[in-house]
Design an enzyme around this catalytic site. Structure first.
Site, PDB file in Angstrom:
ATOM      1  N   GLY A   1       0.763  -1.574   0.363  1.00 42.23           N
ATOM      2  CA  GLY A   1      -0.023   0.049  -0.012  1.00 42.23           C
ATOM      3  C   GLY A   1       0.937   1.280   0.104  1.00 42.23           C
ATOM      4  O   GLY A   1       0.358   2.374  -0.320  1.00 42.23           O
ATOM      5  N   SER A   2       2.217   1.302   0.494  1.00 42.55           N
ATOM      6  CA  SER A   2       2.651   2.131   0.421  1.00 42.55           C
ATOM      7  C   SER A   2       3.586   2.748  -1.056  1.00 42.55           C
ATOM      8  O   SER A   2       4.686   3.689  -0.872  1.00 42.55           O
ATOM      9  CB  SER A   2       3.824   2.012   1.608  1.00 42.55           C
TER      10      SER A   2
ATOM     11  N   GLU B   1      -6.527  -7.676  -0.461  1.00 41.15           N
ATOM     12  CA  GLU B   1      -5.891  -7.053   1.054  1.00 41.15           C
ATOM     13  C   GLU B   1      -7.746  -6.596   1.476  1.00 41.15           C
ATOM     14  O   GLU B   1      -7.947  -7.431   3.062  1.00 41.15           O
ATOM     15  CB  GLU B   1      -5.073  -6.509   0.902  1.00 41.15           C
TER      16      GLU B   1
ATOM     17  N   LYS C   1       5.509 -11.063   8.764  1.00 42.29           N
ATOM     18  CA  LYS C   1       6.392 -10.381   8.886  1.00 42.29           C
ATOM     19  C   LYS C   1       6.205 -10.254  10.517  1.00 42.29           C
ATOM     20  O   LYS C   1       7.532 -10.003  10.805  1.00 42.29           O
ATOM     21  CB  LYS C   1       5.260  -8.639   9.120  1.00 42.29           C
TER      22      LYS C   1
ATOM     23  N   SER D   1       3.729   2.432   8.277  1.00 40.01           N
ATOM     24  CA  SER D   1       3.846   1.939   9.053  1.00 40.01           C
ATOM     25  C   SER D   1       5.413   2.600  10.124  1.00 40.01           C
ATOM     26  O   SER D   1       6.025   3.436  10.874  1.00 40.01           O
ATOM     27  CB  SER D   1       4.280   0.746   9.852  1.00 40.01           C
TER      28      SER D   1
ATOM     29  N   ARG E   1      -3.093   0.439   3.133  1.00 41.65           N
ATOM     30  CA  ARG E   1      -3.532   0.871   1.751  1.00 41.65           C
ATOM     31  C   ARG E   1      -4.873   2.291   1.650  1.00 41.65           C
ATOM     32  O   ARG E   1      -4.936   2.497   1.056  1.00 41.65           O
ATOM     33  CB  ARG E   1      -3.833  -0.910   1.409  1.00 41.65           C
TER      34      ARG E   1
ATOM     35  N   SER F   1       6.707   4.388   3.998  1.00 39.72           N
ATOM     36  CA  SER F   1       6.179   3.295   4.973  1.00 39.72           C
ATOM     37  C   SER F   1       5.672   3.583   5.402  1.00 39.72           C
ATOM     38  O   SER F   1       5.767   4.435   6.938  1.00 39.72           O
ATOM     39  CB  SER F   1       7.347   2.794   5.245  1.00 39.72           C
TER      40      SER F   1
ATOM     41  N   HIS G   1       1.811  -9.673 -25.920  1.00 38.02           N
ATOM     42  CA  HIS G   1       2.576  -9.907 -26.378  1.00 38.02           C
ATOM     43  C   HIS G   1       3.305 -10.855 -26.052  1.00 38.02           C
ATOM     44  O   HIS G   1       4.549 -11.930 -26.528  1.00 38.02           O
ATOM     45  CB  HIS G   1       3.975  -9.187 -26.856  1.00 38.02           C
TER      46      HIS G   1
ATOM     47  N   THR H   1       8.563  -1.466   7.610  1.00 35.62           N
ATOM     48  CA  THR H   1       8.604  -2.347   7.034  1.00 35.62           C
ATOM     49  C   THR H   1      10.512  -2.881   6.150  1.00 35.62           C
ATOM     50  O   THR H   1      10.512  -2.051   6.211  1.00 35.62           O
ATOM     51  CB  THR H   1       7.981  -1.826   5.430  1.00 35.62           C
TER      52      THR H   1
END
Ligand code: F6R
Length: 369
Positions: A68-69, A248, A359, A112, A162, A110, A264, A115
């Site tokens: 989301g960042s 998400e 995480k 938060s 997000r 970021s 292609h 990350t």
């Protein structure tokens, strides 16, 4: 057996059911899009690099972030595709691209601030002597930037990353404009903000499905894999955003790709599992008035070739005068549709427990360390 679309529409028109499926208030956050936009526009006006650009100017811009960042960086790239003074690269990695150095503007984003990939790329950028700016609501990223004497643009806390896209996108746009790397975005920001009020009203839970494009879209997608096709340097970032929001918010499998490149390679694969994809895939073309005549023709032919292999082909068109408004007309629609799909999937749109667990597992000492 899957419910019928009209039953799904009835579910979405039941305020009790929507509220039950949204205990953490994602729809409230969606309704606040216009307020977030206004706050973020104020941050964009203030976003400045105190020392300005180096004597020879910046030669490249890198936006580094994840999930989301990072999507704000993709949006910057497609929004500014034909007006940016220098190349802009979105970096989703632990390391920086090799060209990063003192003539690079490196924006570490970021929400938060914690990350690990973004923090590692920040350390790499600092090591390479890049001009670094942090965008975060706090965490280690803010601390690291301050420790290195670098600028940090602080954005409000308390949102799922997000759903902080306005905050993650507009200050970076303001920064680039302030440095003369991008045109003045004020008029486009204002138009987008005005239109946002209309979109949020049009897609809200109180508007019945027969008049609500977001609910109808969700109802047509339940039990399906949406495959979203955008156009390079136009709606490519929106296609990625929709995919991420289906993953998400709706906890639903989804895929995306971009014209003309997919013609292609990916187009060649559709026949391979036709029996399966005819049952479970819905193709969505994102359309914009700037796509161009060749692209429109290309899309028609692409649709004809893929249609026999999918359960449905939908087209969703952007609205608004300026490009920024048109991009966000699609983003807000995708945000609402993905949350309505969460209701139909009987999942809470806000938490992303699998991402959080991953995480945590990465943060724990590994048995081999
Ligand atoms: C959660 C979300 C994720 C995070 C990603 C990176 O809402 O969108 O994709 O954005 O895990 O975390 P941050 O944004 O805190 O750097």
């Amino acid at each position: 057996m899957a419910e019928k679309p009209h039953q799904d529409a009835d579910t979405l028109d039941d305020p009790g059911e929507v509220a039950r499926r949204d205990p953490n208030g994602m729809f409230t956050l969606l309704r606040r899009w216009p307020e977030q936009w206004k706050e973020a526009a104020a941050l964009a006006r203030e976003a400045r690099l105190p020392g300005g650009a180096p004597p020879g100017g910046f030669r490249h811009v890198v936006i580094s972030g994840m999930g989301g960042s990072a999507i704000g960086g993709d949006l910057l790239r497609s929004h500014l595709a034909d007006s940016l003074a220098v190349p802009l690269v979105v970096n989703r990695s632990y390391a920086c691209p090799g060209f990063v150095g003192p003539d690079t503007l490196f924006v570490a984003v970021s929400y938060s601030g914690n990350t690990e990939e973004t923090l590692a790329s920040l350390a790499d950028a600092l090591h390479r002597g890049a001009e670094v700016v942090g965008v975060t609501s706090g965490g280690a990223l803010g601390e690291e930037c301050r420790r290195a004497g670098k600028t940090v643009l602080i954005i409000p806390r308390g949102l799922p990353p997000r759903q902080a896209l306005g905050h993650l996108f507009l200050p970076a746009l303001g920064l680039l404009a302030g440095l003369g790397l991008a045109p003045d975005p004020s008029a486009a920001i204002e138009e987008t903000g005005k239109r946002m009020r209309e979109w949020v009203r049009a897609y809200g839970p109180e508007v019945p499905a027969r008049e609500n494009e977001a609910k109808r879209l969700a109802a047509s997608l339940r039990g399906r894999v949406p495959v979203v096709y955008g156009v390079q340097d136009r709606t490519d970032a929106v296609a990625l955003r929709w995919r991420g929001q289906f993953h998400e918010n709706s906890k639903n499998w989804a895929s995306s790709n971009v014209l003309p490149e997919l013609d292609h390679n990916e187009i060649n694969a559709w026949a391979s599992l036709s029996e399966l994809t005819r049952r479970c895939v819905t193709l969505i073309f994102l359309e914009d008035e700037e796509d161009g005549g060749r692209m429109v023709r290309r899309r028609e032919i692409t649709r004809e070739l893929i249609a026999p292999h999918v359960s449905a082909c939908l087209s969703v068109r952007s609205s608004g005068r300026c490009r920024l408004a048109r991009l966000f007309s699609l983003i807000v629609l995708g945000d609402f549709a993905s949350c309505y799909l969460a209701v139909l999937n009987r999942v809470d749109p806000l938490p992303v427990p699998v991402i959080e667990d991953l995480k945590k597992a990465l943060a724990a000492p590994s048995p081999t360390e």
